[in-house]
Design an enzyme around this catalytic site. Structure first.
Site, mmCIF file in Angstrom:
data_model
loop_
_atom_site.group_PDB
_atom_site.id
_atom_site.type_symbol
_atom_site.label_atom_id
_atom_site.label_comp_id
_atom_site.label_asym_id
_atom_site.label_seq_id
_atom_site.Cartn_x
_atom_site.Cartn_y
_atom_site.Cartn_z
ATOM 1 N N CYS A 30 77.705 154.106 1.381
ATOM 2 C CA CYS A 30 77.427 154.847 0.153
ATOM 3 C C CYS A 30 77.498 153.915 -1.048
ATOM 4 C CB CYS A 30 78.412 155.997 -0.029
ATOM 5 S SG CYS A 30 80.115 155.443 -0.297
ATOM 6 N N CYS A 33 80.795 152.039 -1.558
ATOM 7 C CA CYS A 33 80.928 150.834 -0.726
ATOM 8 C C CYS A 33 80.189 149.669 -1.385
ATOM 9 C CB CYS A 33 80.329 151.062 0.661
ATOM 10 S SG CYS A 33 81.021 152.426 1.593
ATOM 11 N N ASP A 445 43.828 136.798 -19.987
ATOM 12 C CA ASP A 445 43.137 135.521 -20.093
ATOM 13 C C ASP A 445 41.669 135.780 -19.733
ATOM 14 O OD1 ASP A 445 42.709 132.646 -20.120
ATOM 15 O OD2 ASP A 445 42.641 132.799 -17.938
ATOM 16 N N ASP A 646 45.618 133.103 -14.667
ATOM 17 C CA ASP A 646 45.497 132.454 -13.363
ATOM 18 C C ASP A 646 45.666 130.947 -13.400
ATOM 19 O OD1 ASP A 646 43.066 131.797 -14.646
ATOM 20 O OD2 ASP A 646 42.080 131.563 -12.705
ATOM 21 N N ASP A 650 48.119 129.105 -18.431
ATOM 22 C CA ASP A 650 48.624 130.460 -18.653
ATOM 23 C C ASP A 650 50.110 130.589 -18.318
ATOM 24 O OD1 ASP A 650 46.069 131.469 -19.363
ATOM 25 O OD2 ASP A 650 45.539 131.623 -17.247
#
Length: 759
Positions: A30, A33, A445, A646, A650
């Site tokens: 739980c 714990c 971009d 990409d 960037d």
């Protein structure tokens, strides 16, 4: 210069020295714990951060190896009362997941067996209750059967509760052990010394059937929960199954099947139609169409030819080909995706902290409420106060369930990251998943993100004075451009190749920076460049000047072509937008998001691309530091910003943004800097990621709400608050069924994410 990060004991440690360990933890049931293991680890000297995941049953610890070792961390977990061991160093991501799947399956089978056995005994005990007072031996038999169930099927509840008590803690097992243990002790006294009750005017009733059925219901709930947990990792298991076990390798002219672990870089691997590609590599001979849908979410096969990259685990559909093995093992694309998903599913969303704070005080509070309930009934009940007080207190202990709170957030994270993987969206953790839902501005971009990232010839316009056939002209132009280093030259040469116009040898080649190139091909003198170069050779461009302006307004870069002193043509090159970009941007705007095009390209080109793609705002002509500054400006205005890119340029902006999204076909640096990887290279994945985040956050809030409201309503009802007005008292058996239902309902609600609409 490396930065220093303070350790838990205040001593600085060089950031480069930090290490991360992922340690499996057994015995957590739980949120209480989970919280105790996490607090234990965070207190260790040299630990910078510790995250414990209940669903994944592991702890991820960032630590300074100069101050603490993984072995010490394992010992600390064991001292807290839980099982722990160091993972096998030689295991791959695939082997780790397979081992975890096997352990989950074994847990499910074990819980199901215990639930069935204890349920059968419980139903038998309930059926025997009417004859309890007719046969003196009946209570004794039920006592023995109940003790057998407690020591057998329910044994782990009491062992874990005792361990928690020894370490000064409490958890769900504490509530179960107190509730069932009290009921059993009460029943034993009623069996062994019934006069203790009858002499006080209290019936010597026994609760053996309640004890057994409570254990049975809780085990049944755990069984359904374990089954549901397995469903949260369907996508991860599907990825692991993509890895073939063998590869057909050509060595020394001989082909033979080898175990995948024995393939080495530069091996030539043969792939036949219908087979899964066993390893990452580059096609060396042959061609085919490859189905990459399990990794990218893209349903259409991708054509592969010599020089093209292929990914292990994808399916070869049509032709046979050979590839040269490149990245293998843990460095392969598939292994990295499996690792990324496993790490993401083991991470925590910030909203989890709310559940953690409540769980830390939940069990002691419930025990306190149970004691007050017992005292109140003893003082206020007019009939059988001891019986009513006892039943109400046990019901309070049983119905309270910290399990649901512990499962509310991690189950949603696991299902969402799996759903994302199916869509070709890899999310690097719960924090990124949560932040994506708050995004208000998406910054794109241009090159390789909105556009294809590969310039192409879009127009070849003939001049009024042209005399050469188009194919002949294209051959001459490509011959000169083959020697040029200008970015547009490669596009022109590629276009000529596609048209079957192979370049010839060029003589007297010369390049003029900022103007163009010249050369002699097959006895023809060519000049290819801008108006300034044409002016150098006294060539009148007036007949095509309007065409050049029109093409420039469309975002296309055009050059004049003159042959033997005569204006022959105008060639335009552009980076076309991806077929899906306009649809994706329209979808983002429908979702209420502001979209910005951010590029280092010329403003006129950027504005033309923006018009075509449907973007209203453009920031052009900026270098990488300018991109970061623009992201910061948007954030300063209060907007939560997602950056999509990409390229290497960037990466700083991706890191600066609140959520960085990298096109998976881009550079490794961009992918590493991002929070989300879009494997398809398709902007529709941006909308999918944000839509998935929004839906997941709604599910998390629903889970937490129902987990909290369940206890807010259930505990007072179990305590008997409705008895004065309705005479309703909740039995311990019904309380246990309700507790089991609460955990299963939270997991089931999270599983709805697998099919939820993401609009």
């Amino acid at each position: 210069m490396t930065s220093a990060t303070p350790t838990t004991d205040g001593a600085p440690a060089d950031a480069a020295t930090w290490q991360t360990a992922r340690i499996p933890v057994q015995g957590m049931t739980c949120a209480a714990c989970q919280a105790r293991v996490q607090r234990t680890l965070q207190k260790q000297p040299g630990v910078s951060d510790a995250t414990v995941n209940l669903m994944m049953a592991n702890a991820t610890i960032t630590f300074d190896p100069a101050q603490v070792s993984p072995t010490t961390l394992v010992a600390a977990i064991r001292d807290a009362g839980y099982g722990a061991e160091l993972p096998a160093a030689e295991r791959s991501a695939f082997e780790e997941q397979e081992a975890r799947d096997a352990a989950t399956a074994e847990e499910f089978v074990d819980l199901r067996r215990k639930a069935v056995v204890s349920g059968a005994i419980g139903l038998g005990a309930m059926a025997a209750m009417p004859w309890m007072h007719h046969y003196a031996w009946a209570p004794w038999l039920l006592m023995l059967l109940t003790a057998a169930v407690m020591l057998g099927a329910g044994r782990h509840f009491y062992i874990r509760a005792w361990k928690a008590l020894r370490h000064g803690g409490s958890d769900m097992n504490t509530l179960i052990a107190l509730g069932t243990g009290s009921a059993f002790l009460y029943s034993v006294i009623a069996t062994v010394a019934p006069e203790f009750f009858t002499s006080r005017g209290v019936p010597a009733d026994v609760y053996y059937e309640a004890v057994v059925l409570i254990i049975a219901f809780i085990l049944a709930g755990n069984t359904f929960e374990a089954r549901a947990k397995r469903n949260t990792t369907v996508a991860l298991r599907a990825l692991v199954r993509l890895q073939p076990s063998t590869a057909r390798v050509r060595r020394g002219g001989v082909e033979k099947d080898l175990d995948i672990a024995h393939v080495v870089p530069d091996d030539i691997v043969i792939v036949r139609p219908g087979e899964r590609i066993p390893v990452d590599g580059t096609v060396t001979e042959g061609s085919s169409a490859v189905d990459e849908s399990m990794l990218t979410g893209e349903s259409l096969p991708v054509t592969k030819a010599p020089g093209d990259r292929v990914i292990g685990g994808t399916i070869n559909r049509t032709g046979a080909f050979a590839l040269r093995a490149t990245t293998l093992g843990a460095d392969s694309v598939l292994a990295r995706i499996v690792t990324l998903m496993r790490d993401a599913q083991g991470s925590r969303a910030p909203i989890q902290h709310l559940a953690d704070r409540i769980s830390a005080v939940f069990v002691p509070t419930v025990i306190g409420i149970a004691v007050l309930t017992f005292v109140a009934w003893m003082l206020l009940a007019e009939q059988a106060p001891l019986v009513r007080a006892f039943a109400a207190a046990v019901s309070v202990l049983i119905i309270a369930c910290p399990c649901a709170m512990g499962l509310a957030v991690p189950t949603a994270v696991m299902v969402a990251t799996g759903r994302g993987a199916e869509l070709g969206v890899l999310i690097k953790g719960g924090e990124a998943l949560q932040r994506a839902g708050d995004v208000g501005t998406v910054v794109l971009d241009k090159t390789g993100t909105v556009t294809e990232g590969a310039p192409r010839v879009t127009d070849l316009l003939r001049a009024p004075t042209a005399v050469l056939a188009e194919d002949r002209l294209l051959r001459l132009v490509a011959s000169v451009e083959r020697r040029s280093e200008h970015p547009l030259a490669a596009a022109i040469v590629a276009h000529a190749h596609e048209r079957g116009a192979e370049p010839a040898e060029v003589e007297a080649f010369a390049s003029s920076t900022g103007r163009g190139a010249t050369g002699v091909v097959d006895g023809h003198a060519l000049a290819i460049g801008n108006a300034a170069m044409m002016d150098d050779y006294a060539i009148d461009v007036t007949p095509m000047a309007a065409d050049l302006d029109r093409l420039a307004a469309q975002g296309r870069t055009a050059v004049y072509v003159a042959v033997d002193g005569r204006l022959e043509a105008l060639v335009a090159v552009a980076d076309p937008i991806k077929p899906t970009s306009r649809e994706a941007i329209a979808r983002l705007r429908v979702m209420g998001l502001s979209v910005v095009l951010l590029t280092g390209d010329h403003p006129r080109t950027a504005e033309a691309i923006a018009r075509e793609a449907g973007v209203e705002r453009v920031v052009a002509g900026v270098l990488p530091d300018g991109k970061v500054a623009e992201i910061q400006r948007l954030q300063g205005n209060g907007s939560v910003v997602a950056m999509v890119g990409d390229g290497i340029n960037d990466a700083p902006a991706l890191a600066q943004a609140d959520v960085g999204m990298a096109i998976g076909t881009g550079t490794d640096i961009a992918v590493e800097a991002a929070d989300v990887v879009l494997m398809r290279g398709d902007l529709r994945s941006v909308a999918d990621a944000i839509g998935l985040s929004r839906r997941t956050m709604r599910t998390m809030r629903e889970n937490l709400f129902w987990a909290f409201i369940y206890n807010v309503i259930g505990i007072p009802v179990a305590a008997g608050i409705l008895f004065p007005v309705s005479g309703l008292m909740l039995s311990p058996v019904l309380a246990s069924a309700a507790m089991a239902f609460s955990s299963v309902s939270v997991v089931a609600n999270s599983l709805r994410l697998r099919r939820a609409a993401l609009r």
